[in-house]
Write an enzyme that holds these catalytic residues in place. Structure first.
Site, short mmCIF file in Angstrom:
data_model
loop_
_atom_site.label_atom_id
_atom_site.label_comp_id
_atom_site.label_asym_id
_atom_site.label_seq_id
_atom_site.Cartn_x
_atom_site.Cartn_y
_atom_site.Cartn_z
N ASP A 93 2.90 13.14 5.71
CA ASP A 93 3.10 13.57 7.28
C ASP A 93 4.26 13.09 7.80
O ASP A 93 4.11 13.27 9.13
CB ASP A 93 1.62 12.83 7.96
CG ASP A 93 0.58 13.38 7.38
OD1 ASP A 93 0.45 14.51 7.39
OD2 ASP A 93 -0.40 12.59 6.83
N HIS A 147 0.33 4.93 1.33
CA HIS A 147 -0.55 6.12 0.42
C HIS A 147 -1.52 5.41 -0.21
O HIS A 147 -1.11 4.34 -0.99
CB HIS A 147 -0.01 7.23 -0.11
CG HIS A 147 -0.70 8.44 -0.34
ND1 HIS A 147 -1.45 8.44 -1.53
CD2 HIS A 147 -0.81 9.78 0.45
CE1 HIS A 147 -2.06 9.54 -1.56
NE2 HIS A 147 -1.65 10.18 -0.43
#
Ligand code: ACO
Length: 437
Positions: A368, A311
């Site tokens: 996700d 991320h």
């Protein structure tokens, strides 16, 4: 409320033998920024920050996230408590209005969502124009863009009408998403119902059919509420920044959100939830050999990335991923679903978290990684996963558009660049050109 604290601190910058003092501002959680508003005017220099890794584009009072500590809150409330105790409608209200709704405010807002749930019958014909297998994100962004043609009445005074526009969008995007699925399946559309909650209504529009009425399942409704809440906002991510940038040119809310949907579509952003499932499915089909994928992800000569890992901001566990992983296990148990992809995901995570490559680069599972397994367990098809993300992110996009529109520091977004092309050269008439070689 986008107030920043102007501190007594000054950043000292020495350029060409001259010293400049730049103000330092601070947010409510102690984050600091050097305010370079006057930099170019004073020095003639600009800053260079590709991917905006160090650039703050605005002050915002919507979401706080600390990527080093793995903390996320909306309007001051921890994501864990919101996901545990609220519905998506309450959290949407919170994001867009700044406070948790009272009982009365919640029922008024829910009524508005019910009132705006239908889409214009002429818009329904648009679905017929898309070829079979059209990507649902393409359909969604086109339909949302078209909303301004069908509902232009609120475009003149957007801030006065923002509550209605927000309710209209939240309600209609849900209907559009479910209709696009029904169309892709060649099934009759199921219209929204007043007597169902936001999430139950969506599930009913997706799965009810003339031959098999849908029975709303509380476990599924709760799981969907949780997933949408966790996707509600994430400060200045790619799609939200897109909404702000497009909106900064004073573009209407519908078109700005449509642009955000397109940004979300990318596999490095919201499209990752679909890509994760495709990757896990592939590993499963190949007999579960996930180690090969770990090796590929580490190979500098292979562009492959372990989707659902890493991320831009989190350098520790993504707090949303933690909640989703737990929810995933709970939902699958409650529904008595055995999904081999969950086992593969767990194994992949365990191996990656103990591997030097991932440890050194702070690569942890992101939001996700497990969300797709829940979606799959509740019957949402893989090609709808990013649409589900868009549905969840909608209140965040609306909140940012509203904040940007009302910001006294608002300016049209217009970055600068350092030009590295040809120096000025004489024009060549066409008879003498050699063309591009
Ligand atoms: N698998 C393998 N290696 C990775 C991964 C990954 N998923 N993510 C990053 N890396 C490596 C990079 O190769 C790079 O290594 P290097 O230093 O040896 O060159 C290093 O980690 C840093 O990566 P960057 O690309 O510089 O990190 P950035 O912050 O720009 O990218 C991103 C963040 C796009 C999320 C990236 O981690 C990625 O591509 N992840 C996979 C896609 C994904 O899951 N996206 C969803 C993100 S969450 C969201 O948007 C909702």
């Amino acid at each position: 409320m986008t107030n920043r604290i102007i501190t007594d601190e000054k950043a000292e910058l020495i350029l060409d033998g001259k010293t400049y003092h730049l103000p330092v501002i601070m947010g409510t959680e102690g984050e600091k920024a050097i305010d370079i508003k006057s930099l170019r005017a004073q020095t003639g220099y600009i800053t260079m920050d590709s991917g905006f890794m160090n650039t703050g584009a605005c002050c915002s009072s919507i979401t706080f996230l600390d990527g080093e500590e793995g903390v996320l809150s909306y309007r001051g409330y921890g994501i864990e408590e919101l996901a545990e105790n609220c519905t998506f409608v309450e959290v949407s209200y919170l994001l867009d209005n700044g406070c948790l709704p009272s009982q009365e405010q919640l029922s008024n807002f829910s009524q508005m969502l019910g009132k705006y749930a239908m889409i214009h019958e002429d818009m329904i014909r648009f679905f017929d124009g898309f070829p079979p297998n059209s990507p649902p994100m393409a359909i969604l962004s086109s339909m949302v863009n078209s909303l301004c043609s069908f509902y232009p009445d609120m475009l003149d005074n957007p801030l006065e009408n923002i509550d209605k526009m927000a309710a209209r969008l939240l309600s209609k995007v849900r209907t559009i998403a479910a209709f696009s699925y029904k169309k892709s399946m060649g099934q009759p559309l199921v219209y929204p119902r007043h007597d169902l909650s936001y999430c139950a209504n969506f599930l009913n529009m997706m799965f009810d059919s003339p031959v098999k009425p849908y029975e709303v399942d509380d476990t599924v409704v709760k799981a969907l509420n949780k997933l949408l809440i966790l996707h509600g906002d994430h400060e200045q991510n790619c799609s939200t920044s897109t909404v702000r940038v497009v909106g900064s040119a004073r573009v209407n809310l519908y078109a700005s959100i449509s642009a955000g949907i397109n940004a979300l579509w990318g596999p490095l952003h919201g499209g990752a939830n679909q890509a994760v499932m495709e990757m896990l499915d592939k590993i499963h089909m190949e007999g579960g050999n996930f180690k090969k994928y770990i090796e590929r992800a580490k190979d500098p000569n292979d562009p492959f990335r372990l989707v659902g890992f890493g991320h831009r901001v989190y350098k520790t566990h993504d707090p949303r991923a933690r909640i989703i992983k737990k929810a995933c296990e709970d939902v699958l148990n409650a529904l008595n679903v055995k999904d081999p992809l969950l086992d593969i995901a767990r194994e992949l995570e365990a191996v990656a978290l103990s591997d030097e490559y991932f440890i050194e680069r702070n690569l942890y599972p992101n939001v996700d990684f497990y969300s797709g397994i829940i979606y799959r367990a509740i019957g949402i098809p893989t090609n709808m996963f990013t649409v589900m993300f868009a549905l969840g992110r909608l209140p965040g996009w609306i909140a940012h558009w509203k904040e940007m529109w009302d910001d006294p520091d608002w300016r049209i977004s217009r970055p600068r660049q350092i030009y590295v092309g040809h120096k000025r050269r004489p024009f060549v008439p066409i008879e003498r050109r050699t063309g591009c070689v």
